[in-house]
Scaffold this active site. Structure first.
Site, PDB file in Angstrom:
ATOM      1  N   SER A  19      26.352  36.840  38.219  1.00  0.00           N
ATOM      2  CA  SER A  19      26.713  37.707  39.336  1.00  0.00           C
ATOM      3  C   SER A  19      25.712  37.717  40.480  1.00  0.00           C
ATOM      4  O   SER A  19      26.083  37.984  41.614  1.00  0.00           O
ATOM      5  CB  SER A  19      26.965  39.125  38.834  1.00  0.00           C
ATOM      6  OG  SER A  19      25.869  39.589  38.080  1.00  0.00           O
ATOM      7  N   LYS A  72      37.501  42.655  41.328  1.00  0.00           N
ATOM      8  CA  LYS A  72      36.864  41.694  42.235  1.00  0.00           C
ATOM      9  C   LYS A  72      37.951  40.883  42.945  1.00  0.00           C
ATOM     10  O   LYS A  72      38.623  41.434  43.803  1.00  0.00           O
ATOM     11  CB  LYS A  72      35.816  40.894  41.480  1.00  0.00           C
ATOM     12  CG  LYS A  72      34.617  41.829  41.228  1.00  0.00           C
ATOM     13  CD  LYS A  72      33.590  41.386  40.272  1.00  0.00           C
ATOM     14  CE  LYS A  72      32.536  42.500  40.148  1.00  0.00           C
ATOM     15  NZ  LYS A  72      31.718  42.389  38.958  1.00  0.00           N
ATOM     16  N   HIS A  92      33.437  37.295  37.894  1.00  0.00           N
ATOM     17  CA  HIS A  92      33.381  36.635  39.211  1.00  0.00           C
ATOM     18  C   HIS A  92      34.149  35.325  39.233  1.00  0.00           C
ATOM     19  O   HIS A  92      34.191  34.648  40.259  1.00  0.00           O
ATOM     20  CB  HIS A  92      31.925  36.376  39.615  1.00  0.00           C
ATOM     21  CG  HIS A  92      31.150  37.628  39.792  1.00  0.00           C
ATOM     22  ND1 HIS A  92      31.209  38.377  40.942  1.00  0.00           N
ATOM     23  CD2 HIS A  92      30.333  38.300  38.941  1.00  0.00           C
ATOM     24  CE1 HIS A  92      30.444  39.447  40.797  1.00  0.00           C
ATOM     25  NE2 HIS A  92      29.909  39.428  39.601  1.00  0.00           N
TER      26      HIS A  92
END
Ligand code: PLP
Length: 371
Positions: free
Chosen positions: A169, A228, A197
């Site tokens: 991250s 996300k 991610h």
């Protein structure tokens, strides 16, 4: 009477002397935002807002998924996620953080071992601690070292779990997932990959880092977030029916917490469909990220939307972040303990909604300010 919390002043003073104080500040929408994980620019997409407002049944569910908090919207979302991830099933959590806590503590416990990359996200570490298993931390992406430790540990534990971020991250690099899959095979270990991610961003089908390496179907526990690239809120685990049924019975953050609000769930389903229908978003994001790396003279050893601009000291990183803010750019400084001390940085996140002009202006300022 003395305030029983007065010790906070001393501890805070120490924190402040190390340049580590954090504060909340209200988002200034006038700034160009390079601080969001909304990678595909979907969080503000009218189609998500429309899907959310089409839900008229109720807003909150008022109960855990096991009581009365499971609706047709939740059921549809887990089916959508399982189809996307090509797994038998999926389960929902209130966040990606909760998904990792729940998954790890449900599959290992006392007498087991968890192998963690040194740069793993905090929730993988917290999940491992919560489980009561023995923790083994290996140097970042060092599969050889991991192999050595697995060999040394042979016969010492009941179950072994290797848990890693798919995309790290704070550095944006990928875990060596092909190596980890074979290590897990060789040592009868369970592999958990947190694709927070990766989902929607990496791999030819957007299934994450594991799909870049062609091993997406060999990861028994895939953790993801809806917050996300999917642009909403919540977390999930995708895997076999066996795993998902186990989590429904044993993952405490799922059992003892209220299920996600219906509008959020409906928007997440819509977003997942858009991600699959509009692969150009992923392409655009990777083009813009590559442009930023080129402008900043960052080599091609990494790619994708997370671009760390290394600074060093916490104070210098904070200072650079505030100079960028003065020029209209929101780029967060990331300090210890989020990253190892002495490696404070700006964490630039590119999204598909940025423009070439914004990328070029940001990089010009960064280069000027860092000379
Ligand atoms: C952001 C993040 C999470 C947490 O996900 P939330 O849905 O925001 O709770 C988990 N793991 C990693 C690697 C992350 O970066």
């Amino acid at each position: 009477m003395a305030d029983p919390l007065s010790w906070i002043d001393d501890e805070s003073a120490d924190w402040a002397s190390r340049g580590l104080v954090r504060t909340l500040s209200v988002l200034d929408r006038g700034l160009v935002n390079f601080a969001s994980n909304d990678y595909l620019g979907l969080a503000a997409d009218p189609r998500l807002l429309e899907a959310a407002s089409a839900v008229t049944a109720s807003f909150g569910t008022g109960a855990s998924p096991l009581v009365s908090g499971w609706t047709e919207y939740h059921q549809r979302l887990v089916e959508d996620l399982a189809r996307f991830e090509q797994t038998e099933s999926a389960v929902l959590f209130s966040s990606g953080y909760a998904a990792n806590l729940g998954a790890i503590s449900a599959v290992v416990g006392k007498g087991d071992a968890v192998y963690l990359d040194r740069l793993n996200h905090a929730c993988l570490i917290d999940g491992a601690k919560l489980s009561g298993a023995t923790l083994r931390v290996y140097p970042h992406n060092d599969a050889d070292r991991l192999e050595h430790v697995l060999k040394r540990d042979r016969g010492r534990f009941r179950r072994l779990l290797i848990a890693t971020d798919g995309v790290f991250s704070m550095d944006g690099d990928l875990a060596p997932l092909a190596d980890l899959v074979s290590l897990a095979d060789d040592h009868d270990a369970i592999l958990l990959v947190d694709e927070a991610h990766g989902t929607g961003v990496y791999g030819p089908d957007g299934r994450g880092a594991s799909s870049v390496y062609g091993v997406a179907n060999r990861i028994p526990i895939k953790v993801g977030t809806l917050s996300k690239a999917i642009g909403t809120l919540g977390g999930f685990v995708a895997g076999s029916n066996r795993l998902c049924d186990w989590l429904i019975n044993r993952a405490r953050p799922l059992i003892y917490s209220t299920s996600l609000p219906l509008p959020v769930v409906a928007a997440a389903s819509r977003s997942l469909a858009i991600i699959q229908d509009e692969p150009w978003r992923r392409t655009r994001l990777l083009e813009l990220s590559a442009r930023l790396r080129t402008r900043l003279g960052i080599g091609s050893e990494s790619y994708g939307p997370i671009v760390p601009w290394m600074v060093g000291s916490s104070e210098a990183a904070m200072d650079l972040s505030s100079r960028l803010r003065a020029e209209g750019f929101l780029v967060p400084a990331i300090r210890s303990p989020t990253v190892p001390s002495g490696t404070a940085r700006l964490r630039i996140t590119v999204t598909a909604a940025h423009t070439e002009g914004q990328i070029d202006k940001l990089s010009a300022i960064l280069i000027r300010e860092s000379r």
